[in-house]
Design a protein around this motif. Structure first.
Motif, PDB file in Angstrom:
ATOM      1  N   GLY A  36      19.253  77.990  73.543  1.00 47.68           N
ATOM      2  CA  GLY A  36      19.805  77.047  72.843  1.00 47.68           C
ATOM      3  C   GLY A  36      20.904  77.237  71.755  1.00 47.68           C
ATOM      4  N   ASN A  37      20.918  78.503  71.481  1.00 50.66           N
ATOM      5  CA  ASN A  37      22.016  78.518  70.522  1.00 50.66           C
ATOM      6  C   ASN A  37      23.192  79.387  71.043  1.00 50.66           C
ATOM      7  OD1 ASN A  37      19.967  77.762  68.855  1.00 50.66           O
ATOM      8  ND2 ASN A  37      19.655  79.667  67.872  1.00 50.66           N
ATOM      9  N   LYS A  38      24.291  79.339  70.180  1.00 50.76           N
ATOM     10  CA  LYS A  38      25.444  80.167  70.562  1.00 50.76           C
ATOM     11  C   LYS A  38      25.416  81.581  70.482  1.00 50.76           C
ATOM     12  CE  LYS A  38      28.830  76.410  69.288  1.00 50.76           C
ATOM     13  NZ  LYS A  38      30.185  76.116  68.589  1.00 50.76           N
ATOM     14  N   ARG A  39      26.088  82.306  71.136  1.00 50.88           N
ATOM     15  CA  ARG A  39      26.254  83.892  70.697  1.00 50.88           C
ATOM     16  C   ARG A  39      26.443  84.040  69.436  1.00 50.88           C
ATOM     17  NH1 ARG A  39      27.296  87.751  75.893  1.00 50.88           N
ATOM     18  NH2 ARG A  39      25.768  86.251  76.586  1.00 50.88           N
ATOM     19  N   GLU A  40      25.705  84.711  68.502  1.00 50.40           N
ATOM     20  CA  GLU A  40      26.301  85.189  67.291  1.00 50.40           C
ATOM     21  C   GLU A  40      26.445  86.508  66.988  1.00 50.40           C
ATOM     22  OE1 GLU A  40      23.852  84.380  64.292  1.00 50.40           O
ATOM     23  OE2 GLU A  40      22.070  84.718  64.966  1.00 50.40           O
ATOM     24  N   GLY A  41      27.822  86.877  66.365  1.00 49.61           N
ATOM     25  CA  GLY A  41      28.035  88.238  66.009  1.00 49.61           C
ATOM     26  C   GLY A  41      26.912  88.743  65.000  1.00 49.61           C
ATOM     27  N   VAL A  42      26.265  90.188  65.240  1.00 52.55           N
ATOM     28  CA  VAL A  42      25.278  90.742  64.550  1.00 52.55           C
ATOM     29  C   VAL A  42      25.846  91.707  63.698  1.00 52.55           C
ATOM     30  CG1 VAL A  42      23.172  92.088  64.250  1.00 52.55           C
ATOM     31  CG2 VAL A  42      23.600  90.045  65.824  1.00 52.55           C
ATOM     32  N   SER A  43      26.861  92.636  64.343  1.00 54.61           N
ATOM     33  CA  SER A  43      27.148  93.756  63.588  1.00 54.61           C
ATOM     34  C   SER A  43      28.247  94.350  64.478  1.00 54.61           C
ATOM     35  CB  SER A  43      26.282  95.058  63.180  1.00 54.61           C
ATOM     36  OG  SER A  43      26.799  96.033  62.508  1.00 54.61           O
ATOM     37  N   CYS A  44      29.456  95.226  63.869  1.00 53.72           N
ATOM     38  CA  CYS A  44      30.539  95.770  64.756  1.00 53.72           C
ATOM     39  C   CYS A  44      30.768  97.241  63.920  1.00 53.72           C
ATOM     40  CB  CYS A  44      31.473  94.929  64.594  1.00 53.72           C
ATOM     41  SG  CYS A  44      32.619  95.522  65.884  1.00 53.72           S
ATOM     42  N   ILE A  45      31.026  98.274  64.680  1.00 56.23           N
ATOM     43  CA  ILE A  45      31.398  99.433  64.255  1.00 56.23           C
ATOM     44  C   ILE A  45      32.773  99.986  64.910  1.00 56.23           C
ATOM     45  CG2 ILE A  45      29.930 100.829  65.771  1.00 56.23           C
ATOM     46  CD1 ILE A  45      29.655 102.532  63.615  1.00 56.23           C
ATOM     47  N   SER A  46      33.745 100.083  64.078  1.00 56.63           N
ATOM     48  CA  SER A  46      34.944 100.724  64.801  1.00 56.63           C
ATOM     49  C   SER A  46      34.895 102.500  64.916  1.00 56.63           C
ATOM     50  CB  SER A  46      36.187 100.396  63.742  1.00 56.63           C
ATOM     51  OG  SER A  46      36.544  99.277  63.776  1.00 56.63           O
ATOM     52  N   MET A  47      34.669 102.871  66.160  1.00 62.73           N
ATOM     53  CA  MET A  47      34.636 104.118  66.303  1.00 62.73           C
ATOM     54  C   MET A  47      35.604 105.129  65.688  1.00 62.73           C
ATOM     55  SD  MET A  47      31.745 103.871  68.083  1.00 62.73           S
ATOM     56  CE  MET A  47      31.399 105.332  69.100  1.00 62.73           C
ATOM     57  N   SER A  48      36.919 104.706  65.268  1.00 58.49           N
ATOM     58  CA  SER A  48      37.890 105.464  65.064  1.00 58.49           C
ATOM     59  C   SER A  48      37.781 105.925  63.729  1.00 58.49           C
ATOM     60  CB  SER A  48      39.308 104.821  65.171  1.00 58.49           C
ATOM     61  OG  SER A  48      39.133 103.507  64.224  1.00 58.49           O
ATOM     62  N   ASP A  49      37.115 105.132  62.832  1.00 53.85           N
ATOM     63  CA  ASP A  49      36.834 105.620  61.333  1.00 53.85           C
ATOM     64  C   ASP A  49      35.396 105.231  60.805  1.00 53.85           C
ATOM     65  OD1 ASP A  49      38.916 102.507  59.918  1.00 53.85           O
ATOM     66  OD2 ASP A  49      37.111 102.812  60.942  1.00 53.85           O
ATOM     67  N   GLY A  50      34.612 104.536  61.693  1.00 55.49           N
ATOM     68  CA  GLY A  50      33.226 104.199  61.241  1.00 55.49           C
ATOM     69  C   GLY A  50      32.991 103.091  60.487  1.00 55.49           C
ATOM     70  N   THR A  51      34.384 102.215  60.168  1.00 53.63           N
ATOM     71  CA  THR A  51      33.940 100.960  59.336  1.00 53.63           C
ATOM     72  C   THR A  51      32.928 100.171  60.078  1.00 53.63           C
ATOM     73  OG1 THR A  51      36.487 101.032  59.028  1.00 53.63           O
ATOM     74  CG2 THR A  51      35.505  98.615  58.620  1.00 53.63           C
ATOM     75  N   THR A  52      32.117  99.443  59.279  1.00 55.15           N
ATOM     76  CA  THR A  52      31.157  98.434  59.941  1.00 55.15           C
ATOM     77  C   THR A  52      31.288  96.930  59.345  1.00 55.15           C
ATOM     78  OG1 THR A  52      29.556  99.334  58.173  1.00 55.15           O
ATOM     79  CG2 THR A  52      29.482 100.411  60.237  1.00 55.15           C
ATOM     80  N   TYR A  53      30.780  96.079  60.043  1.00 58.11           N
ATOM     81  CA  TYR A  53      30.895  94.667  59.637  1.00 58.11           C
ATOM     82  C   TYR A  53      29.149  94.218  59.867  1.00 58.11           C
ATOM     83  CZ  TYR A  53      35.675  95.126  59.365  1.00 58.11           C
ATOM     84  OH  TYR A  53      36.921  95.681  59.099  1.00 58.11           O
ATOM     85  N   TYR A  54      28.763  93.313  59.095  1.00 57.69           N
ATOM     86  CA  TYR A  54      27.635  92.801  59.154  1.00 57.69           C
ATOM     87  C   TYR A  54      27.462  91.245  59.246  1.00 57.69           C
ATOM     88  CZ  TYR A  54      25.598  97.472  59.292  1.00 57.69           C
ATOM     89  OH  TYR A  54      25.438  98.995  59.450  1.00 57.69           O
ATOM     90  N   ALA A  55      26.635  90.611  59.982  1.00 54.76           N
ATOM     91  CA  ALA A  55      26.292  89.103  59.473  1.00 54.76           C
ATOM     92  C   ALA A  55      25.539  89.218  58.275  1.00 54.76           C
ATOM     93  CB  ALA A  55      25.565  88.472  60.748  1.00 54.76           C
ATOM     94  N   ASP A  56      25.850  88.118  57.639  1.00 56.06           N
ATOM     95  CA  ASP A  56      25.137  87.814  56.320  1.00 56.06           C
ATOM     96  C   ASP A  56      23.622  87.886  56.388  1.00 56.06           C
ATOM     97  OD1 ASP A  56      27.456  85.858  54.424  1.00 56.06           O
ATOM     98  OD2 ASP A  56      27.346  87.913  54.914  1.00 56.06           O
ATOM     99  N   SER A  57      22.883  87.395  57.628  1.00 51.85           N
ATOM    100  CA  SER A  57      21.738  87.028  58.023  1.00 51.85           C
ATOM    101  C   SER A  57      20.978  88.792  58.306  1.00 51.85           C
ATOM    102  CB  SER A  57      21.349  86.351  59.345  1.00 51.85           C
ATOM    103  OG  SER A  57      22.304  86.854  60.360  1.00 51.85           O
ATOM    104  N   VAL A  58      21.694  89.644  58.565  1.00 53.33           N
ATOM    105  CA  VAL A  58      20.980  90.902  58.695  1.00 53.33           C
ATOM    106  C   VAL A  58      21.619  91.922  57.808  1.00 53.33           C
ATOM    107  CG1 VAL A  58      21.154  90.321  61.310  1.00 53.33           C
ATOM    108  CG2 VAL A  58      22.871  91.805  60.388  1.00 53.33           C
ATOM    109  N   LYS A  59      22.300  91.812  56.673  1.00 52.42           N
ATOM    110  CA  LYS A  59      22.744  92.635  55.753  1.00 52.42           C
ATOM    111  C   LYS A  59      21.636  93.127  55.041  1.00 52.42           C
ATOM    112  CE  LYS A  59      27.594  91.236  54.844  1.00 52.42           C
ATOM    113  NZ  LYS A  59      28.400  90.848  53.928  1.00 52.42           N
ATOM    114  N   GLY A  60      21.601  94.356  54.997  1.00 49.76           N
ATOM    115  CA  GLY A  60      20.254  95.106  54.339  1.00 49.76           C
ATOM    116  C   GLY A  60      19.052  95.284  55.139  1.00 49.76           C
ATOM    117  N   ARG A  61      19.080  94.760  56.218  1.00 52.37           N
ATOM    118  CA  ARG A  61      17.860  94.986  57.183  1.00 52.37           C
ATOM    119  C   ARG A  61      18.444  95.704  58.555  1.00 52.37           C
ATOM    120  NH1 ARG A  61      15.509  90.864  59.681  1.00 52.37           N
ATOM    121  NH2 ARG A  61      17.575  89.500  59.511  1.00 52.37           N
ATOM    122  N   PHE A  62      19.542  95.579  59.012  1.00 59.66           N
ATOM    123  CA  PHE A  62      20.058  96.277  60.103  1.00 59.66           C
ATOM    124  C   PHE A  62      21.070  97.260  59.764  1.00 59.66           C
ATOM    125  CE2 PHE A  62      19.309  92.501  63.471  1.00 59.66           C
ATOM    126  CZ  PHE A  62      17.981  92.519  62.954  1.00 59.66           C
TER     127      PHE A  62
END
Length: 127
Positions: free
Chosen positions: A42-68
């Motif tokens: 019943g929910n939309k697909r939401e982004g959780v995290s992403c990593i750029s393989m070229s330089d290791g830059t990462t991003y996280y959704a606020d809902s998972v920061k510090g846990r994932f």
């Protein structure tokens, strides 16, 4: 075409941990952006995290920061999502996806930016 194989889902109690894996079956992920998404019924697909393989830059959704934590193998053929302190609201089908450029700083969480998708793996967190 990039072939993606996901694994590691399952049933876990609240507070527990799981590690998801996303593998490139045909080789490596090169310098792509590898994202993890999730979709609950019943929910939309939401982004959780992403990593750029070229330089290791990462991003996280606020809902998972510090846990994932997202990471990649040195061989660049596998990306992991370590999920700790899991909550019932983390229950969803988790998908790995490939952006053939990199993780977009302002758009990494948008499914439409990704070119290839895995089949998904179920994560269920019981209370």
């Amino acid at each position: 075409e990039v072939q993606i194989v996901e694994s590691g889902g399952g049933l876990v109690q609240a507070g527990g941990s799981l590690r998801l894996s996303c593998a490139a079956s045909d080789g490596t992920f090169d310098d792509y952006g590898i994202g993890w998404f999730r979709q609950a019924p019943g929910n939309k697909r939401e982004g959780v995290s992403c990593i750029s393989m070229s330089d290791g830059t990462t991003y996280y959704a606020d809902s998972v920061k510090g846990r994932f934590t997202i990471s990649s193998a040195n061989t660049k053929n596998t990306v992991y999502l370590q999920m700790n302190s899991l909550k019932p609201e983390d229950t969803a089908v988790y998908y790995c996806a490939v952006d053939t450029y990199f993780c977009s700083r302002y758009g990494w969480h948008l499914p439409e930016l990704y070119d290839y998708w895995g089949q998904g793996t179920q994560v269920t967190v019981s209370s």
